[in-house]
Scaffold this motif. Structure first.
Motif, mmCIF file in Angstrom:
data_model
loop_
_atom_site.group_PDB
_atom_site.id
_atom_site.type_symbol
_atom_site.label_atom_id
_atom_site.label_comp_id
_atom_site.label_asym_id
_atom_site.label_seq_id
_atom_site.Cartn_x
_atom_site.Cartn_y
_atom_site.Cartn_z
ATOM 1 N N LYS A 1 0.927 -1.231 -0.031
ATOM 2 C CA LYS A 1 -0.041 -0.197 -0.096
ATOM 3 C C LYS A 1 0.741 1.390 -0.032
ATOM 4 N N GLN A 2 1.909 1.285 0.791
ATOM 5 C CA GLN A 2 2.843 2.395 0.967
ATOM 6 C C GLN A 2 3.513 2.771 -0.227
ATOM 7 N N LYS A 3 4.038 1.651 -1.113
ATOM 8 C CA LYS A 3 4.525 1.640 -2.429
ATOM 9 C C LYS A 3 3.791 2.187 -3.484
ATOM 10 N N SER A 4 2.320 1.867 -3.405
ATOM 11 C CA SER A 4 1.553 2.389 -4.586
ATOM 12 C C SER A 4 1.104 3.869 -4.082
ATOM 13 N N GLY A 5 1.148 4.188 -2.881
ATOM 14 C CA GLY A 5 0.842 5.428 -2.535
ATOM 15 C C GLY A 5 1.919 6.312 -2.867
ATOM 16 N N PHE A 6 3.322 5.813 -2.771
ATOM 17 C CA PHE A 6 4.402 6.562 -2.969
ATOM 18 C C PHE A 6 4.556 6.889 -4.487
ATOM 19 N N PHE A 7 4.259 5.973 -5.403
ATOM 20 C CA PHE A 7 4.143 5.875 -6.885
ATOM 21 C C PHE A 7 3.205 7.014 -7.007
ATOM 22 N N ALA A 8 1.922 6.901 -6.517
ATOM 23 C CA ALA A 8 0.899 7.829 -6.913
ATOM 24 C C ALA A 8 1.123 9.364 -6.632
ATOM 25 N N SER A 9 1.864 9.493 -5.570
ATOM 26 C CA SER A 9 2.422 10.962 -4.990
ATOM 27 C C SER A 9 3.466 11.234 -6.042
ATOM 28 N N VAL A 10 4.432 10.535 -6.561
ATOM 29 C CA VAL A 10 5.270 10.975 -7.492
ATOM 30 C C VAL A 10 4.880 11.331 -8.741
ATOM 31 N N VAL A 11 3.909 10.424 -9.339
ATOM 32 C CA VAL A 11 3.082 10.825 -10.749
ATOM 33 C C VAL A 11 2.421 12.403 -10.299
ATOM 34 N N LEU A 12 1.529 12.232 -9.427
ATOM 35 C CA LEU A 12 1.028 13.541 -9.225
ATOM 36 C C LEU A 12 1.821 15.005 -9.005
ATOM 37 N N ASN A 13 2.943 14.674 -8.475
ATOM 38 C CA ASN A 13 4.161 15.792 -8.416
ATOM 39 C C ASN A 13 4.616 15.941 -9.659
ATOM 40 N N ILE A 14 4.905 14.929 -10.586
ATOM 41 C CA ILE A 14 5.386 15.260 -11.999
ATOM 42 C C ILE A 14 4.389 16.011 -12.993
ATOM 43 N N LEU A 15 3.151 15.671 -12.527
ATOM 44 C CA LEU A 15 1.962 16.267 -13.446
ATOM 45 C C LEU A 15 1.931 17.722 -13.144
ATOM 46 N N LEU A 16 1.975 18.117 -11.779
ATOM 47 C CA LEU A 16 2.069 19.153 -11.184
ATOM 48 C C LEU A 16 2.965 20.208 -11.745
ATOM 49 N N VAL A 17 4.318 19.816 -11.820
ATOM 50 C CA VAL A 17 5.300 20.346 -12.316
ATOM 51 C C VAL A 17 5.276 20.703 -13.821
ATOM 52 N N LEU A 18 4.641 19.721 -14.621
ATOM 53 C CA LEU A 18 4.293 19.999 -16.030
ATOM 54 C C LEU A 18 3.419 21.011 -16.124
ATOM 55 N N ALA A 19 2.305 21.002 -15.089
ATOM 56 C CA ALA A 19 1.400 22.213 -15.490
ATOM 57 C C ALA A 19 1.912 23.565 -15.170
ATOM 58 N N VAL A 20 2.753 23.478 -14.221
ATOM 59 C CA VAL A 20 3.254 24.902 -13.790
ATOM 60 C C VAL A 20 4.372 25.408 -14.958
ATOM 61 N N CYS A 21 4.984 24.451 -15.584
ATOM 62 C CA CYS A 21 5.835 24.785 -16.718
ATOM 63 C C CYS A 21 5.206 25.267 -17.817
ATOM 64 N N ALA A 22 3.845 24.452 -18.108
ATOM 65 C CA ALA A 22 2.852 24.998 -19.366
ATOM 66 C C ALA A 22 2.271 26.347 -18.992
ATOM 67 N N MET A 23 1.826 26.733 -17.590
ATOM 68 C CA MET A 23 1.412 27.959 -17.390
ATOM 69 C C MET A 23 2.536 29.179 -17.464
ATOM 70 N N PHE A 24 3.702 28.921 -17.316
ATOM 71 C CA PHE A 24 4.717 29.873 -17.511
ATOM 72 C C PHE A 24 5.002 30.165 -18.860
ATOM 73 N N THR A 25 5.048 28.751 -19.806
ATOM 74 C CA THR A 25 5.213 28.892 -20.961
ATOM 75 C C THR A 25 4.126 29.984 -21.856
ATOM 76 N N ILE A 26 2.916 29.479 -21.478
ATOM 77 C CA ILE A 26 1.732 30.394 -21.985
ATOM 78 C C ILE A 26 1.745 31.855 -21.602
ATOM 79 N N ALA A 27 2.173 32.017 -20.197
ATOM 80 C CA ALA A 27 2.398 33.583 -19.809
ATOM 81 C C ALA A 27 3.330 34.329 -20.434
ATOM 82 N N LEU A 28 4.274 33.700 -20.887
ATOM 83 C CA LEU A 28 5.620 34.279 -21.472
ATOM 84 C C LEU A 28 5.277 34.532 -23.078
ATOM 85 N N ASN A 29 4.629 33.895 -23.699
ATOM 86 C CA ASN A 29 4.328 33.673 -25.049
ATOM 87 C C ASN A 29 2.826 34.456 -25.432
#
Length: 188
Positions: free
Chosen positions: A118-146
């Protein structure tokens, strides 16, 4: 996690804030008594001790600890009969109420042994969610700059471009006006 500081009094961590407030009130009573008690007169200490027990003034561990200190002081005095010192009554049952409550340490150990997957699957879900959030922030900055619209990231460039186009337009108009003036002077 709840705020432990609000529930801690004199080194004891209470289950509820109500118990902590009661313990704090007892601590203040103890301070008041300590300022007025004369330890040179054990009879006075004995009367205060007995009255505290009879009136049930102290109920929390803070107060009971104070009563125990008073009891130990009285028993150490030569002129006080040990049989005249009342035992400290406890108004709580310890027959299982505390033992029946879940033990957090045991639960954590059981969780690690049984729920490792359970802990491993929770950790994996946490990592995936964090990566998605970082990508969303990068996309927002790209849109704002252009973006064509001025925003906090590109307002300086947008303002500079706007004033540059105005300056260019004014320069063109100025040239047109000078040319017209020359034509008019020539034709006159």
């Amino acid at each position: 996690m709840e705020n432990q500081q609000e529930k801690t009094v004199a080194g004891y961590l209470f289950t509820t804030e109500k118990d902590a407030r009661l313990a704090e009130a007892e601590r203040k009573k103890i301070e008041y008594l300590e300022m007025r008690i004369d330890y040179a007169k054990p009879e006075t200490i004995l009367r205060v001790y007995e009255k505290s027990i009879q009136e049930r003034i102290f109920k929390t561990p803070v107060g009971l600890q104070y009563l125990k200190q008073q009891q130990d002081f009285l028993l150490a005095q030569e002129g006080v009969d040990p049989d005249s010192v009342m035992p400290i009554p406890l108004y709580a049952s310890f027959d299982g109420e505390l033992r029946d409550k879940p033990n957090p340490a045991r639960n954590r150990l059981r969780g690690k042994a049984a729920g490792g997957e359970k802990q491993k699957s929770g950790f994996f879900a946490s990592v995936v969610l964090n990566i998605l959030l970082v990508l969303a922030v990068c996309a927002m900055f790209t849109i704002a700059l252009n973006s064509e619209n001025p925003n906090i990231l590109n307002y300086e460039r947008a303002v500079r471009d706007k004033y540059a186009s105005w300056e260019q337009e004014l320069t063109q108009r100025e040239q047109t006006i000078r040319e017209k003036e020359r034509e008019l002077r020539i034709s006159q």
